[in-house]
Scaffold this motif. Sequence first.
Motif: not given
Length: 165
Positions: A82, A85, A107-108, A124-126
């Motif tokens: 990401a 965030g 992310r988020d 998205s990707n954490p």
Amino acid sequence: MTASAAGNTTSPVNTADLYDERGEELASVSLQFQSFGGRSHFSGPVRTIRCFQDNALVKSTLATPGNGAVLVVDGSGSLGTALMGDMIAETAVANGWAGVVINGAIRDREAIAQLDLGVKALGSNPRKSAKTGAGEVDVDVVLDGVTFRPGVSVWCDPDGILVER
């Protein structure tokens, strides 16, 4: 105010109407970005960053006064990490940025959806990104064959993204 007026106004500019008005003066990005922010329509002068899986420049740039600008980040289309965030997005809101377009991941997403910020990204990707500061700021970037030059106007809404040629 006409649809061609730049900047953020109380009445949102619809990209379809703007294209009908200005036509080939504008380039249309056909890449299908997702909308993540709490602001569905956003526009302003372009600022740019080119980086790859490293968000240090995104963080430092969004920590400066945005004055209604839209940050366009060319992350090479990577969904591996990401580039923004919720904490960086909150900083963007506090500093007066209209929105962020990321050719990459955030992310988020649930927290970002609550913010008064336009956000378009590929997904998205954490996973966090690197923070070395690798990349370039305020350079021409090309997304989907469309050139984003610092200072030109960009308009974003659920239909897509238009930028001055």
